[in-house]
Write a protein that holds these residues in place. Sequence first.
Motif, short mmCIF file in Angstrom:
data_model
loop_
_atom_site.label_atom_id
_atom_site.label_comp_id
_atom_site.label_asym_id
_atom_site.label_seq_id
_atom_site.Cartn_x
_atom_site.Cartn_y
_atom_site.Cartn_z
N SER A 144 10.37 19.14 21.08
CA SER A 144 9.89 18.21 20.07
C SER A 144 10.37 16.78 20.26
N VAL A 145 10.73 16.42 21.45
CA VAL A 145 11.22 15.06 21.69
C VAL A 145 10.17 14.02 21.32
N ASP A 146 8.91 14.32 21.60
CA ASP A 146 7.83 13.38 21.32
C ASP A 146 6.96 13.82 20.15
N GLY A 147 7.53 14.56 19.22
CA GLY A 147 6.76 15.04 18.08
C GLY A 147 6.52 16.53 18.17
N PRO A 148 5.87 17.12 17.16
CA PRO A 148 5.63 18.57 17.16
C PRO A 148 4.96 19.02 18.45
N PRO A 149 5.48 20.07 19.08
CA PRO A 149 4.99 20.47 20.42
C PRO A 149 3.74 21.32 20.36
N LEU A 150 2.71 20.82 19.72
CA LEU A 150 1.44 21.54 19.60
C LEU A 150 0.38 20.72 20.30
#
Length: 296
Positions: A203-209
């Motif tokens: 999740s470094v750059d936001g929710p991992p979806l």
Amino acid sequence: MDVSYEETFRSVTLPDGTTVAYNEAGAGDRAVILVHGSGPGATGWSNFNPNIGALADDFHVYALDMPGWGESSSRPAADYRHPEVVVQFMAAVGIDRAALVGNSMGGMIAIAVAARHPERVSHLITMGPGSGGVTIFDAGGGLTEGLKILYKGYADPSPENFLATVDIMTYDTPQEVAAPLAEQRSANARRHQEHLDNWLEGSVDGPPLRYGASEREIASITAPALLIHGRDDRVVPFEHTLRLVRLISDSRAYLINRCGHWAQLEHAEEFNRLVRDFVLNTSGTGEKPALVALGG
């Protein structure tokens, strides 16, 4: 139909070795697949337990734990690929076509399957998903209020944090309902620390979806779609459903007042009635409805 977790619990191993846990109830030719959201401690059962038995009176119901959640295999966030898991699950248990019902992340998954595998989807039903593109979780440049609380649950899955999660996911849940739900979610999350770690690490750059359908893909969906959203959703604002109903040609939006992010739990009887009627009575032929009468 009265059902319990223990009597409905199943698991299947996919060709790549991934285990998918699920709850199964009902029978017949009409399959309905329920796909949960991304919150810590979420499972098919915790997201849909008031719906599984009710829908099983008319359908063969499957409520999945996606890889990275519940009793399914752990998986690094970069390898979630949940839309393909749904298609592989259907092949593994012998489902040709199904109505897909997805809450939040599950709605994103269902939308992607409907866009990329139209032959697999008879009906599309969503509750509170993002509407595609790179800013699906954007709230003026950052995470929504609800997603910030969700992250706290991943970092510290204590019952106290989950009480805050239940509070923000719903419009107005009484304490006697919220407390056991928070405890259930907390216990689910703490049972699989590896799931929490994988989400946070990804999740470094936001929710991992990062498998959500593009706007072009969403506009290509041919399955009839029922798009349900709580007007008071503080996780994914209802404007996302307004965008989806504009993009999907055979769609209708259903907005519920005094409802947050969990329409299927907060308004379970209404939700079950809507899904039952939609799947049984909407053919998705693509034809325009006949005008029975014109008003003056």
